[in-house]
Scaffold this motif. Structure first.
Motif, PDB file in Angstrom:
ATOM      1  N   ARG A 267      -6.280   8.013   0.997  1.00 20.98           N
ATOM      2  CA  ARG A 267      -6.512   6.595   0.716  1.00 20.98           C
ATOM      3  C   ARG A 267      -7.987   6.233   0.901  1.00 20.98           C
ATOM      4  NH1 ARG A 267      -3.418   1.447   3.552  1.00 20.98           N
ATOM      5  NH2 ARG A 267      -4.581  -0.199   2.462  1.00 20.98           N
ATOM      6  N   ARG A 309      -7.432  -0.729  -3.717  1.00 24.47           N
ATOM      7  CA  ARG A 309      -7.289   0.467  -2.877  1.00 24.47           C
ATOM      8  C   ARG A 309      -7.367   0.106  -1.396  1.00 24.47           C
ATOM      9  NH1 ARG A 309      -6.138   0.946  -7.234  1.00 24.47           N
ATOM     10  NH2 ARG A 309      -6.915   2.403  -8.815  1.00 24.47           N
ATOM     11  N   THR A 311      -6.075  -2.685  -0.109  1.00 30.18           N
ATOM     12  CA  THR A 311      -4.903  -3.466   0.284  1.00 30.18           C
ATOM     13  C   THR A 311      -3.573  -2.800  -0.037  1.00 30.18           C
ATOM     14  OG1 THR A 311      -4.980  -4.680  -1.819  1.00 30.18           O
ATOM     15  CG2 THR A 311      -6.155  -5.642   0.053  1.00 30.18           C
ATOM     16  N   ARG A 312      -3.550  -1.794  -0.899  1.00 36.75           N
ATOM     17  CA  ARG A 312      -2.296  -1.142  -1.294  1.00 36.75           C
ATOM     18  C   ARG A 312      -2.223   0.272  -0.707  1.00 36.75           C
ATOM     19  NH1 ARG A 312      -0.795  -3.662  -6.234  1.00 36.75           N
ATOM     20  NH2 ARG A 312      -1.456  -5.843  -6.063  1.00 36.75           N
ATOM     21  N   GLU A 313      -1.017   0.700  -0.381  1.00 34.58           N
ATOM     22  CA  GLU A 313      -0.808   2.079   0.038  1.00 34.58           C
ATOM     23  C   GLU A 313      -1.080   3.020  -1.139  1.00 34.58           C
ATOM     24  OE1 GLU A 313      -0.176   3.410   3.009  1.00 34.58           O
ATOM     25  OE2 GLU A 313      -0.361   1.406   3.882  1.00 34.58           O
ATOM     26  N   ALA A 314      -1.648   4.165  -0.855  1.00 33.68           N
ATOM     27  CA  ALA A 314      -1.917   5.145  -1.909  1.00 33.68           C
ATOM     28  C   ALA A 314      -0.663   5.963  -2.195  1.00 33.68           C
ATOM     29  CB  ALA A 314      -3.055   6.072  -1.484  1.00 33.68           C
ATOM     30  N   PRO A 316       1.470   9.103  -2.384  1.00 29.27           N
ATOM     31  CA  PRO A 316       1.248  10.302  -1.558  1.00 29.27           C
ATOM     32  C   PRO A 316       0.852  11.512  -2.385  1.00 29.27           C
ATOM     33  CG  PRO A 316       3.589   9.879  -1.834  1.00 29.27           C
ATOM     34  CD  PRO A 316       2.879   8.699  -2.424  1.00 29.27           C
TER      35      PRO A 316
END
Length: 324
Positions: A267, A309, A311-314, A316
């Motif tokens: 991330r 990028r 604020t949001r989860e990447a 996996p």
């Protein structure tokens, strides 16, 4: 790239005599990008690409050109540099360093599907492995040191909110770069600019990577992040397209499995990749250079990507990760 240094057929004719390509028959400027002067040239031997380097020096250029030769020799699809009669890959033209490389077939795929992203991911992994023992070490010239040097040059032009975003992100990247985990990440030569317009396809068949003149030694996962942030997004919003992301990451992982450390860094590297291009586009937009065919890019595109990028989860990375 933008044409900063004009070149005519009359200019090129005597200069071409030193290369084993026959007479120059036609030349045409390439109007995209903002770093070097690029031209398509047609000779008695076929079509080639001439680049006049506006920022890189004679001393820096062997890294890029010898890297391309190394990759080509290891089955990675890249343009092959052409040496002159003295074996030189870099020769002065209008007082600036210049080179000629073979022209790739095909065209850029500007609306990629998952199948195209998978092709890019697999070839990127092969590129990293082919160059891992490359004998010349040159840092990524648009890395942290450049970020720190460039930030003061763009801050006065930014809103208070964007000044805060820029300062906060460079602080975050500084902190991560100081960790043992970061220093243990797999690294080596990277393309560092593998956008859609730097890859050629013939249908669904990848025919080559080109424009290696931002290449340098950095973490491989940063290179993956740069590539995902362009190939695997909705261009209007900057949102990741999971089908394309997964296709690219799975194909890369099948060639070179990701490590546990890279999964932790993922991330932050997506943020770093967005930040690097936001900052460079801010600089090019607010500190423009003269050119015949200048096409500066919108900085707002990568500002949007960076905010997403952050604020949001990447998504996996693929599983069965290797340890560093």
């Amino acid at each position: 790239m933008a044409v900063f240094t004009p070149v005519t057929l009359d200019d090129i004719a005597p200069w071409m005599a030193q290369f084993p390509l026959g007479k120059a028959l036609a030349i045409k400027g390439i109007a995209s990008g903002i770093e070097n002067s690029n031209f398509f040239i047609t000779t008695e031997s076929g079509e080639f690409v001439l680049t006049i380097f506006e920022n890189l020096s004679f001393e820096q250029l062997p890294f890029y050109l010898k890297l391309m030769r190394r990759l080509a020799d290891h089955g990675v699809l890249v343009p092959a540099p052409i040496a002159n009669a003295q074996g030189e890959l870099v020769v002065a033209l209008h007082g600036k360093p210049a080179s000629i490389v073979t022209k790739l077939e095909g065209a850029s795929q500007m609306s990629p599907a998952p199948v195209h992203c998978a092709e890019v991911g697999a070839m990127l992994a092969r590129m990293h492995l082919a160059a891992k023992d490359f004998e010349i070490r040159q840092p990524n010239l648009r890395g942290l040191e450049w970020w720190h040097a460039t930030t003061p040059k763009v801050l006065p032009f930014l809103s208070e909110a964007n000044q805060h975003l820029l300062r906060a992100e460079i602080h975050h990247q500084d902190a991560f770069a100081s960790t043992e985990l970061y220093r243990a990440l797999p690294n080596g030569p990277v393309h560092a600019d593998l956008f859609r317009n730097n890859v050629m396809f013939d249908g669904e068949r990848l025919t080559g990577f080109f424009d290696f003149y931002f290449a340098g030694c950095d973490t491989w996962i940063f290179d993956v992040a740069v590539t995902v942030n362009d190939w695997c997004i909705d261009l209007d919003s900057g949102e990741l397209d999971l089908a394309r992301v997964n296709a690219m990451l799975d194909a890369y992982h099948a060639v070179r499995p990701f490590t546990e450390g890279e999964a932790v860094a993922w991330r932050t590297m997506l943020r770093a990749a967005a930040f690097r291009f936001w900052l460079s586009r801010l600089y090019d937009y607010h500190q423009p250079r003269d050119a015949e065919m200048l096409t500066p890019h919108d900085p707002g595109h990568f500002e949007r990507i960076l905010r997403l990028r952050e604020t949001r989860e990447a998504p996996p990375l693929p599983q069965n990760l290797q340890k560093n």
